[in-house]
Design an enzyme around this catalytic site. Sequence first.
Site, short mmCIF file in Angstrom:
data_model
loop_
_atom_site.label_atom_id
_atom_site.label_comp_id
_atom_site.label_asym_id
_atom_site.label_seq_id
_atom_site.Cartn_x
_atom_site.Cartn_y
_atom_site.Cartn_z
N SER A 139 21.21 37.87 43.44
CA SER A 139 22.31 38.56 44.10
C SER A 139 23.65 38.22 43.44
O SER A 139 23.82 38.40 42.24
CB SER A 139 22.29 38.23 45.60
OG SER A 139 23.06 39.12 46.34
N ASP A 158 14.94 47.19 47.72
CA ASP A 158 16.15 46.41 47.98
C ASP A 158 17.15 47.30 48.73
O ASP A 158 17.55 48.35 48.24
CB ASP A 158 16.74 45.95 46.64
CG ASP A 158 17.94 45.02 46.80
OD1 ASP A 158 18.47 44.90 47.92
OD2 ASP A 158 18.36 44.43 45.79
N HIS A 196 15.19 42.63 48.77
CA HIS A 196 16.24 41.91 48.04
C HIS A 196 15.89 40.44 47.84
O HIS A 196 16.08 39.90 46.76
CB HIS A 196 17.56 42.03 48.81
CG HIS A 196 18.75 41.48 48.08
ND1 HIS A 196 19.28 42.07 46.96
CD2 HIS A 196 19.51 40.38 48.31
CE1 HIS A 196 20.33 41.37 46.53
NE2 HIS A 196 20.47 40.33 47.34
#
Length: 419
Positions: free
Chosen positions: A234, A327, A361
């Site tokens: 991320s 995601d 994610h």
Amino acid sequence: MLQLTVTPQSALVDEPLQIQLTGLHPSQLVTFRASLINEKGLLFQSRAFYRASEAGEVDLEKASALGGDYVGVHPMGLFWTLKPQKVFSRLMKRDVINTPYYVKLEVYNSAVLDFSVEDQPLISTTVERWYAGAGVKRIQIREGRVRGALFLPPGKGPFPGIIDMFGGIGGLVEFRASLLASRGFTVLALAYFGYEDLPKDALEVDLEYFEEATNLLLKHPMVLGPGIGVIAISKGAEIGLSMAVHLKHITALVCINGPNIILGGAHKYQNQYFQTTLPDNEKMRIEYFGLLSMYHAVEMIQGKAVRNVLPVEKFQGHILFIVGENDKNYNSKAFAEEAMEQLKKHGKNNGMLLSYPGAGHLIEPPYSPLCFASWNPSFPFPLLWGGKYISHAAAQEHSWGEIQKFFRHHLIQNRAPKL
């Protein structure tokens, strides 16, 4: 005689278990339940219904779950479907050295839809799931500006060195670093905001801080050198990509569901500022159950001049992009594909992309529970991460092996000689 056997009874969290139940009546319907209490005292649990064979046995490596939290043959399904009793809680181990997760496995007669204190299991056992193997050492790092925890594998070394970073949650997250150390890497779990005397947010990223951390790791006698690896997810993956562009000692980079742009916070290096692209707040959406989706606020808009694309083609090492196609936080696949195209346009073949349909994610080590959504200290609503149980679990298992192969190949076999 009823017997529940789990092998091994104590293991690292990335190791699969063999779970077998014998001594049932032929075709008897039973409920398997897994549960654990995390360090905050929160309950996580899962269940699945099975029917015994004609021999009165249930072997999770062969038997198909009839319902519950999953259907089909999934030997570790009870682990990757663990769900929090308090919704939107994320299972994340804090003390990775001293204590494991104690997972209780229970078997109940028939199909139990709702567990109560009156329900008594037919049989139960407890297994230990560790994040650090025997002999792994943890050293708290407070050197110069650098804050983190260094994990050393057992043995003489030196070992390939890796910096491990997480995203917008902030603080110091150690569970992946300790597990990688258990697999033969010297790993620095690096905090970069929201921890001790570090900045409270990541609105300005000073790459010289990460350069200091890189130099600190490289000079350690247990690090192989001459380069190190970085693994990040991320926001951390964004920073990892920026490190790869600007810092010469990064040899191998694993980006998990990150952007190829500077997003929501400028980067600074040697008195140069690299501008950010701000998310379009008007495109943030409150999805079902009141979850905040960032996906459309940061989605790829091809050719949009204001986006600050990181010049990934300047990186001299190798990159592994890992993306989940489900995601719901970033359009990670599009980000990674654009970065791969940048490399191709510049005649480079130092990138590899692993794209997983159905994965969300938060791609973590194998058998970690899917976290579909959770609270984040930077937002007033829980963030939507996405992911589908079976696909996400398969992505975690496959990518974990690929990550280790990637680092071993580029930090050991292909390493340049020390000067």
